[in-house]
Design an enzyme around this catalytic site. Structure first.
Site, PDB file in Angstrom:
ATOM      1  N   ASP A  41      31.454  49.871  37.483  1.00  0.00           N
ATOM      2  CA  ASP A  41      32.788  49.339  37.782  1.00  0.00           C
ATOM      3  C   ASP A  41      33.306  48.649  36.525  1.00  0.00           C
ATOM      4  O   ASP A  41      32.542  48.390  35.581  1.00  0.00           O
ATOM      5  CB  ASP A  41      32.713  48.349  38.948  1.00  0.00           C
ATOM      6  CG  ASP A  41      34.068  47.710  39.276  1.00  0.00           C
ATOM      7  OD1 ASP A  41      35.077  48.430  39.266  1.00  0.00           O
ATOM      8  OD2 ASP A  41      34.120  46.492  39.510  1.00  0.00           O
ATOM      9  N   SER A  42      34.577  48.320  36.529  1.00  0.00           N
ATOM     10  CA  SER A  42      35.156  47.572  35.420  1.00  0.00           C
ATOM     11  C   SER A  42      34.531  46.187  35.297  1.00  0.00           C
ATOM     12  O   SER A  42      34.645  45.543  34.248  1.00  0.00           O
ATOM     13  CB  SER A  42      36.669  47.427  35.616  1.00  0.00           C
ATOM     14  OG  SER A  42      36.944  46.688  36.793  1.00  0.00           O
TER      15      SER A  42
ATOM     16  N   CYS B  66      34.984  52.036  41.353  1.00  0.00           N
ATOM     17  CA  CYS B  66      36.204  51.433  40.824  1.00  0.00           C
ATOM     18  C   CYS B  66      37.350  52.381  41.124  1.00  0.00           C
ATOM     19  O   CYS B  66      37.329  53.540  40.688  1.00  0.00           O
ATOM     20  CB  CYS B  66      36.063  51.219  39.313  1.00  0.00           C
ATOM     21  SG  CYS B  66      37.560  50.633  38.487  1.00  0.00           S
TER      22      CYS B  66
ATOM     23  N   GLU C 144      36.151  37.862  38.781  1.00  0.00           N
ATOM     24  CA  GLU C 144      35.292  37.853  37.597  1.00  0.00           C
ATOM     25  C   GLU C 144      34.941  36.425  37.171  1.00  0.00           C
ATOM     26  O   GLU C 144      33.908  36.193  36.541  1.00  0.00           O
ATOM     27  CB  GLU C 144      35.980  38.582  36.434  1.00  0.00           C
ATOM     28  CG  GLU C 144      36.083  40.084  36.609  1.00  0.00           C
ATOM     29  CD  GLU C 144      34.744  40.801  36.493  1.00  0.00           C
ATOM     30  OE1 GLU C 144      33.951  40.455  35.605  1.00  0.00           O
ATOM     31  OE2 GLU C 144      34.491  41.711  37.318  1.00  0.00           O
TER      32      GLU C 144
ATOM     33  N   CYS D 235      40.826  47.937  45.824  1.00  0.00           N
ATOM     34  CA  CYS D 235      40.102  47.588  44.603  1.00  0.00           C
ATOM     35  C   CYS D 235      38.758  47.027  45.035  1.00  0.00           C
ATOM     36  O   CYS D 235      38.696  46.223  45.979  1.00  0.00           O
ATOM     37  CB  CYS D 235      40.881  46.553  43.787  1.00  0.00           C
ATOM     38  SG  CYS D 235      39.963  45.851  42.387  1.00  0.00           S
TER      39      CYS D 235
ATOM     40  N   HIS E 136      36.901  44.874  43.795  1.00  0.00           N
ATOM     41  CA  HIS E 136      36.762  43.422  43.671  1.00  0.00           C
ATOM     42  C   HIS E 136      37.239  42.696  44.931  1.00  0.00           C
ATOM     43  O   HIS E 136      36.739  41.612  45.260  1.00  0.00           O
ATOM     44  CB  HIS E 136      37.586  42.898  42.485  1.00  0.00           C
ATOM     45  CG  HIS E 136      36.954  43.127  41.141  1.00  0.00           C
ATOM     46  ND1 HIS E 136      36.934  44.361  40.534  1.00  0.00           N
ATOM     47  CD2 HIS E 136      36.327  42.267  40.281  1.00  0.00           C
ATOM     48  CE1 HIS E 136      36.336  44.255  39.348  1.00  0.00           C
ATOM     49  NE2 HIS E 136      35.952  42.998  39.182  1.00  0.00           N
TER      50      HIS E 136
END
Length: 265
Positions: A11-12, A74, A152, A184, A186
């Site tokens: 993932d990012s 992602c 993050e 997403c 996240h």
């Protein structure tokens, strides 16, 4: 390829850990490799070419670690790079797809909201989903800049995160949405806060469990499932600052994580 080989997931950043949780639940015997490209997060404001290049480099790394399948955990990377990855690599490449189909099938009001990055909302994949299910429901795309950065940073419930979410969720509610799709990886870490803002009558869904089921099906087809009786392991890499990343991965996964610096490439 050998059933004992690991599964690669990337993932990012740390968002794909929400998918990794579902993979671990569905496939307890598998060894899992996870790459968080946190040094380049978020992907949502990057060019397609940049995301494609990062996705290729990370997949090459996972292949070098003998991955038998790769999960692109992602939505933004899926939209930008999955076609290229599937053309280049022979192993199963499992991609994300926002849970628009189940949302359209189960909405009562006929209005669903999709929270995602700006790039995901304009990707070919999402445009096709919109066209496919737009006749069954009114689909409201809601770009959510800043949310990836909050996850993050490990801020899943603070005042700034709540303020951002209220600005993204309330417009969807005002337009009649009774179902919110988390587009997403996240965002599932923010699901309790999203649910609190939206209220009990709104359904909040994501596609992580469906991706885990698809991964299991694909491995079954090619007879690459590991022995379910064994206990699978996990190993993590980050392109971010190691000392900063480790507490976050420990917060979102479990305390005793093995986290390494991703080799440059």
């Amino acid at each position: 390829m050998n059933p004992a080989n690991p599964i690669g997931v990337f993932d990012s950043g740390v968002g794909g850990l929400s998918v990794l949780h579902e993979i671990r639940r569905a496939l307890p015997g598998e060894d899992l490799l996870y790459v968080a490209d946190s040094g380049h997060a978020p992907y949502g404001d990057k060019s397609r070419q940049f995301i494609e290049a990062r996705s290729l480099a990370i997949t090459e790394f996972l292949v070098s670690r003998h991955a038998k399948a790769v999960v692109v955990a992602c939505n933004t990377a899926t939209g930008a790079a999955v076609t290229t990855l599937r053309a280049k690599f022979l192993m199963p490449i499992i991609a994300m797809e926002p849970a628009v189909k189940p949302a359209a099938e189960n909405t009562r009001s006929g209005v669903i909201g999709v929270m995602a990055t700006s790039r995901t909302l304009v990707s070919d994949n999402f445009v096709k989903l919109f066209a496919r299910y737009g006749e069954d429901a009114r689909i409201l795309g809601q770009a959510c800049p800043g949310l990836v950065e909050q996850v993050e940073a490990g801020d899943l419930s603070g005042d700034k995160t709540r303020l951002l979410l209220e600005g993204y969720v309330r417009p969807l509610l005002e337009q009649g949405a009774d179902t919110i799709v988390l587009g997403c990886t996240h965002y599932p870490f923010l699901a309790p806060l999203i649910q609190d803002i939206a209220g009990p009558d709104v359904t909040v869904i994501d596609s992580a469990a469906a991706v885990a089921r698809q991964l299991r099906r694909r491995l079954e087809v090619v007879e690459l499932l590991a022995d379910a009786e064994r206990i699978g392991t996990e190993c993590f890499w980050t392109s971010g600052v190691l000392d900063k990343a480790k507490p976050l991965v420990a917060q979102l996964w479990k305390p005793d994580v093995q986290l390494y610096e991703l080799p440059a490439g």
